[in-house]
Scaffold this motif. Structure first.
Motif, mmCIF file in Angstrom:
data_model
loop_
_atom_site.group_PDB
_atom_site.id
_atom_site.type_symbol
_atom_site.label_atom_id
_atom_site.label_comp_id
_atom_site.label_asym_id
_atom_site.label_seq_id
_atom_site.Cartn_x
_atom_site.Cartn_y
_atom_site.Cartn_z
ATOM 1 N N PHE A 297 40.833 -4.542 -19.272
ATOM 2 C CA PHE A 297 41.252 -4.656 -17.871
ATOM 3 C C PHE A 297 40.728 -5.999 -17.366
ATOM 4 O O PHE A 297 39.544 -6.305 -17.498
ATOM 5 C CB PHE A 297 40.656 -3.511 -17.051
ATOM 6 N N VAL B 18 40.215 0.145 -8.370
ATOM 7 C CA VAL B 18 41.302 -0.823 -8.599
ATOM 8 C C VAL B 18 41.630 -1.650 -7.348
ATOM 9 O O VAL B 18 41.757 -2.878 -7.435
ATOM 10 C CB VAL B 18 42.547 -0.121 -9.191
ATOM 11 N N GLN C 67 52.220 -0.753 -6.173
ATOM 12 C CA GLN C 67 51.960 -0.109 -7.472
ATOM 13 C C GLN C 67 53.178 -0.248 -8.368
ATOM 14 O O GLN C 67 54.222 0.347 -8.090
ATOM 15 C CB GLN C 67 51.620 1.365 -7.253
ATOM 16 N N SER D 211 48.288 -3.352 -13.148
ATOM 17 C CA SER D 211 47.872 -2.037 -12.632
ATOM 18 C C SER D 211 48.115 -1.965 -11.132
ATOM 19 O O SER D 211 48.364 -0.896 -10.587
ATOM 20 C CB SER D 211 46.382 -1.809 -12.901
ATOM 21 N N GLN E 9 40.173 4.733 -11.105
ATOM 22 C CA GLN E 9 41.270 4.394 -10.198
ATOM 23 C C GLN E 9 40.779 3.907 -8.838
ATOM 24 O O GLN E 9 41.341 2.999 -8.250
ATOM 25 C CB GLN E 9 42.182 5.632 -10.040
#
Ligand SMILES: [Zn+2]
Length: 340
Positions: free
Chosen positions: A80, A140, A339, A33, A137
């Protein structure tokens, strides 16, 4: 898949690499991610650490489990997960003592190159920790920080015995040093002296809990620490650089009976035995056993108690990894998030 490869000093390219596969039944493959450039990636990038041909880069990772081997029981596809730069079984005697980066079965996860779209993680059961749910998000970057720099700064603070009533000095204002400040604050230190000459880093250190800033380094920096501590030196000093100068600055800034937690990867550091003998300073450090701290760090991030992701002051698509390296090399950025 796409992944960053260092071909020669200063020459990072994002190119096609083979998709990682499950090689042994204890492996997992994750879809990243987010990933990032580490201060330690700059050693080979600058040609200080020798390169044996083109090397896949990156050892910091968070992502979603794509596939697991037949022996993996603790994580499953769709979760995750976060892991550290060394895979560890988390069951051997050394792991159980909290030194997972010296696990008797350890494997460098970075060998697979985490600055990529996918990553093979060995010893998945011992290495990976899943978050309670898929993270929003905005969490992260902080979870990615836990993969290395937060865990490393935290170990520096623990090794330096930061805690209530203690004055902690931090040598190094990279991401690890700044998060060493955050860790010292969380561990209850009374006073935290950040050593930094850069205004943006000083201000982040203050936000993370630094009570004093010392801009001087070397002998002058040591004299300033002594001034601030009744001539005694700090109880706890976190060394987060890894050079001869920073290590000696840390040792000489520590009072007799105090502790240095050294987590900057040492490069050509040689310690003078006679000076150490008379210093009465405890030294502890090494590659941080991030896995020891991961469950607690994930909790602190999930509850929004800490926001270590603020060390990422540059976010780029993976394709622009080379710019991330340049920005960190030139100290235009503290830490670059990539990313995929
Ligand atoms: Zn182990």
């Amino acid at each position: 898949m796409r992944g960053a490869v260092l071909h020669a000093p200063g020459d990072v390219r994002v190119e096609e690499r083979d998709d990682p596969r499950i090689l042994v039944p204890t492996d997992a493959v994750i879809r990243l991610s987010a990933t990032c450039v580490c201060g330690s990636d700059l050693w080979p990038y600058r040609g200080i650490e020798k390169l044996d041909g083109p090397s896949p880069m990156g050892h910091e990772y968070v992502g979603v489990v794509e596939e697991v081997g037949s022996d993996v029981a603790n994580v499953r596809p769709g979760q995750f997960v976060i892991g550290s730069f060394f895979a560890s079984d988390n069951t051997c005697e050394i792991c159980r003592a909290g030194y997972q980066t010296s696990c008797i079965h350890r494997e460098p996860v970075g060998a697979g190159g985490a600055q990529a779209e996918y990553l093979r993680v060995p010893l998945a059961d011992g290495t990976l920790v899943a978050t309670p749910d898929l993270p929003p998000q905005e969490l992260v970057p902080s979870l990615l920080a836990a993969s290395d720099v937060l865990g490393t700064g935290w170990f520096g603070a623990v090794a330096a015995e930061a805690g209530p009533g203690k004055t902690v000095a931090v040598v190094g204002d990279g991401a690890v040093g700044l998060l060493g400040v955050l860790a010292a604050r969380q561990l209850g230190a009374e006073r935290i002296i950040a050593m930094s000459r850069h205004e943006s880093r000083q201000s982040l250190a203050t936000d993370f809990g630094a009570t004093d800033i010392v801009a001087e380094r070397g002998d002058e920096g040591i004299a300033r620490i002594k001034d601030l501590t009744d001539g005694l030196g700090a109880h706890s000093v976190i060394e987060a650089v890894g050079t001869q100068e920073s290590m000696m600055q840390a040792i000489r800034s520590t009072r007799p009976g105090g502790h240095v937690g050294y987590v900057g990867v040492a490069h050509d550091v040689a310690l003078p035995g006679d000076e150490l003998f008379f210093s009465h300073v405890h030294l502890h450090g090494g590659p941080a056993p991030v896995r020891r701290f991961l469950p607690d760090l994930i909790d602190l991030i999930w509850n929004r108690t800490i926001d270590p992701g603020r060390v990422f002051d540059l976010t780029l698509p993976l394709e622009q990894a080379a710019e991330g390296y340049r920005a960190m090399d030139e100290r235009r950025a503290i830490k670059a998030l990539l990313q995929p």
